[in-house]
Design a protein around this motif. Structure first.
Motif, PDB file in Angstrom:
ATOM      1  N   ALA A  15      31.673  38.760  41.657  1.00  0.00           N
ATOM      2  CA  ALA A  15      32.368  38.277  42.848  1.00  0.00           C
ATOM      3  C   ALA A  15      33.867  38.392  42.618  1.00  0.00           C
ATOM      4  O   ALA A  15      34.499  37.507  42.021  1.00  0.00           O
ATOM      5  N   CYS A  16      34.429  39.469  43.075  1.00  0.00           N
ATOM      6  CA  CYS A  16      35.845  39.770  42.870  1.00  0.00           C
ATOM      7  C   CYS A  16      36.728  38.695  43.510  1.00  0.00           C
ATOM      8  O   CYS A  16      36.539  38.337  44.671  1.00  0.00           O
ATOM      9  N   LYS A  17      37.673  38.204  42.741  1.00  0.00           N
ATOM     10  CA  LYS A  17      38.586  37.168  43.247  1.00  0.00           C
ATOM     11  C   LYS A  17      39.932  37.742  43.683  1.00  0.00           C
ATOM     12  O   LYS A  17      40.612  37.144  44.511  1.00  0.00           O
ATOM     13  N   LYS A  18      40.311  38.874  43.109  1.00  0.00           N
ATOM     14  CA  LYS A  18      41.609  39.469  43.430  1.00  0.00           C
ATOM     15  C   LYS A  18      41.412  40.955  43.719  1.00  0.00           C
ATOM     16  O   LYS A  18      41.062  41.729  42.816  1.00  0.00           O
ATOM     17  N   PHE A  19      41.629  41.349  44.973  1.00  0.00           N
ATOM     18  CA  PHE A  19      41.473  42.740  45.370  1.00  0.00           C
ATOM     19  C   PHE A  19      42.803  43.488  45.265  1.00  0.00           C
ATOM     20  O   PHE A  19      43.879  42.898  45.411  1.00  0.00           O
ATOM     21  N   ASP A  20      42.697  44.782  45.018  1.00  0.00           N
ATOM     22  CA  ASP A  20      43.870  45.657  45.002  1.00  0.00           C
ATOM     23  C   ASP A  20      44.170  46.047  46.451  1.00  0.00           C
ATOM     24  O   ASP A  20      43.400  46.791  47.075  1.00  0.00           O
ATOM     25  N   THR A  21      45.279  45.589  46.976  1.00  0.00           N
ATOM     26  CA  THR A  21      45.611  45.831  48.379  1.00  0.00           C
ATOM     27  C   THR A  21      45.974  47.287  48.658  1.00  0.00           C
ATOM     28  O   THR A  21      46.028  47.704  49.816  1.00  0.00           O
ATOM     29  N   GLU A  22      46.223  48.071  47.599  1.00  0.00           N
ATOM     30  CA  GLU A  22      46.613  49.468  47.772  1.00  0.00           C
ATOM     31  C   GLU A  22      45.427  50.419  47.809  1.00  0.00           C
ATOM     32  O   GLU A  22      45.586  51.605  48.097  1.00  0.00           O
ATOM     33  N   LYS A  23      44.241  49.908  47.504  1.00  0.00           N
ATOM     34  CA  LYS A  23      43.058  50.764  47.462  1.00  0.00           C
ATOM     35  C   LYS A  23      42.155  50.468  48.656  1.00  0.00           C
ATOM     36  O   LYS A  23      41.902  49.301  48.981  1.00  0.00           O
ATOM     37  N   ASP A 193      42.737  40.966  37.975  1.00  0.00           N
ATOM     38  CA  ASP A 193      41.735  39.944  38.308  1.00  0.00           C
ATOM     39  C   ASP A 193      41.211  39.354  37.005  1.00  0.00           C
ATOM     40  O   ASP A 193      40.624  40.059  36.188  1.00  0.00           O
ATOM     41  N   PRO A 194      41.391  38.060  36.783  1.00  0.00           N
ATOM     42  CA  PRO A 194      40.984  37.450  35.507  1.00  0.00           C
ATOM     43  C   PRO A 194      39.479  37.445  35.270  1.00  0.00           C
ATOM     44  O   PRO A 194      39.035  37.200  34.146  1.00  0.00           O
ATOM     45  N   TYR A 195      38.698  37.733  36.322  1.00  0.00           N
ATOM     46  CA  TYR A 195      37.244  37.675  36.168  1.00  0.00           C
ATOM     47  C   TYR A 195      36.629  39.016  35.750  1.00  0.00           C
ATOM     48  O   TYR A 195      35.436  39.105  35.542  1.00  0.00           O
ATOM     49  N   ILE A 196      37.466  40.057  35.626  1.00  0.00           N
ATOM     50  CA  ILE A 196      36.935  41.378  35.276  1.00  0.00           C
ATOM     51  C   ILE A 196      36.171  41.341  33.948  1.00  0.00           C
ATOM     52  O   ILE A 196      35.092  41.915  33.824  1.00  0.00           O
ATOM     53  N   ALA A 197      36.734  40.692  32.967  1.00  0.00           N
ATOM     54  CA  ALA A 197      36.150  40.712  31.618  1.00  0.00           C
ATOM     55  C   ALA A 197      35.232  39.524  31.331  1.00  0.00           C
ATOM     56  O   ALA A 197      34.717  39.393  30.216  1.00  0.00           O
ATOM     57  N   VAL A 198      35.036  38.672  32.318  1.00  0.00           N
ATOM     58  CA  VAL A 198      34.202  37.484  32.100  1.00  0.00           C
ATOM     59  C   VAL A 198      32.725  37.872  32.112  1.00  0.00           C
ATOM     60  O   VAL A 198      32.258  38.550  33.025  1.00  0.00           O
ATOM     61  N   LYS A 199      31.996  37.453  31.099  1.00  0.00           N
ATOM     62  CA  LYS A 199      30.577  37.795  31.004  1.00  0.00           C
ATOM     63  C   LYS A 199      29.754  37.031  32.042  1.00  0.00           C
ATOM     64  O   LYS A 199      30.047  35.882  32.375  1.00  0.00           O
ATOM     65  N   LYS A 200      28.717  37.684  32.542  1.00  0.00           N
ATOM     66  CA  LYS A 200      27.805  37.024  33.472  1.00  0.00           C
ATOM     67  C   LYS A 200      27.036  35.926  32.752  1.00  0.00           C
ATOM     68  O   LYS A 200      26.661  36.080  31.591  1.00  0.00           O
ATOM     69  N   VAL A 201      26.794  34.840  33.450  1.00  0.00           N
ATOM     70  CA  VAL A 201      25.968  33.765  32.925  1.00  0.00           C
ATOM     71  C   VAL A 201      24.673  33.747  33.725  1.00  0.00           C
ATOM     72  O   VAL A 201      24.687  33.467  34.925  1.00  0.00           O
ATOM     73  N   ARG A 202      23.589  34.085  33.082  1.00  0.00           N
ATOM     74  CA  ARG A 202      22.290  34.157  33.749  1.00  0.00           C
ATOM     75  C   ARG A 202      21.221  33.501  32.876  1.00  0.00           C
ATOM     76  O   ARG A 202      21.278  33.577  31.647  1.00  0.00           O
TER      77      ARG A 202
END
Length: 212
Positions: A15-23, A193-202
């Motif tokens: 769930a992306c929290k910060k989008f690249d506005t240029e893309k 986006d700080p969540y890019i490298a965060v591991k999934k918790v399942r």
């Protein structure tokens, strides 16, 4: 292998929290995502949903405070608003039956029993039940979008966090027999986006699944 491709895509998405506005999502990829929504399964095949594609920055700025000021609403390439019909009439069923007959080149008389069954089933639901039922169909469509976007390496962030009554009013949905269920910004993650490298918790599979 497709198996690996599918799992890798699902592991990639979050769930992306910060989008690249240029893309921005290409017209080709956007059309594929819309195709995936069109092909979503639904109860009786009725598709009691509508998806609004919000491209207007001005309108998205108006939606942002209604969606608890979540920046993704404005920053993403596109914003999808999943809506459901709040009532299903016999005429709606008739229209669906006519489409079935035309699409499958069948005499409409052959579908009379199906139409009667669907009308009777809906007639047995009270108004709140109908709204809950049609609302659930939007979640099926959302799941299809999340998977499609993952395979296309497009970020998609499902959101229930918004004032439904305010959004319905802003988009004039009640006058169209609709109510908003979900928001889903789509686009591309920002490198910061700080969540890019965060591991999934399942949950582990032996906890999540049970064979009987």
């Amino acid at each position: 292998m497709m198996n690996n491709q599918l799992i890798e895509a699902l592991e990639w998405r979050y769930a992306c929290k910060k989008f690249d506005t240029e893309k921005h999502v290409s017209n080709t990829d956007l059309e594929t995502i819309l195709d995936s929504i069109q092909l979503t399964p639904s109860s009786y095949g009725l598709q009691p949903i509508k998806v609004l594609l919000i491209e207007s920055k001005e309108l998205r700025e108006q939606i942002k405070p209604i969606a608890w000021n979540q920046a993704q609403v404005v920053d993403a390439s596109h914003l999808l608003v999943f809506c459901h019909y709040t009532a299903i009439t016999p005429a709606d069923v008739d229209q669906h039956v006519e489409l079935m007959a035309h699409t499958r080149n069948l005499p409409i008389e052959k579908l009379h029993g199906f139409g009667t069954h669907v009308k009777a089933s809906i007639a047995n639901m009270d108004a709140d039940h109908v709204k809950q039922w049609t609302g659930k169909q939007t979640y099926i469509a959302l799941g299809q979008v999340l998977l499609s976007c993952a395979l296309l390496k497009i970020d998609a962030t499902p959101m229930e966090g918004f004032d439904g009554e305010a959004l319905n009013k802003l988009l004039d949905l009640p006058n169209k027999g609709l109510s908003a269920s979900l928001l889903c910004p789509i686009g591309y993650r920002h490198a910061e986006d700080p969540y890019i490298a965060v591991k999934k918790v399942r949950k582990a599979k032996d906890i999540l699944f049970e064979t009987r």
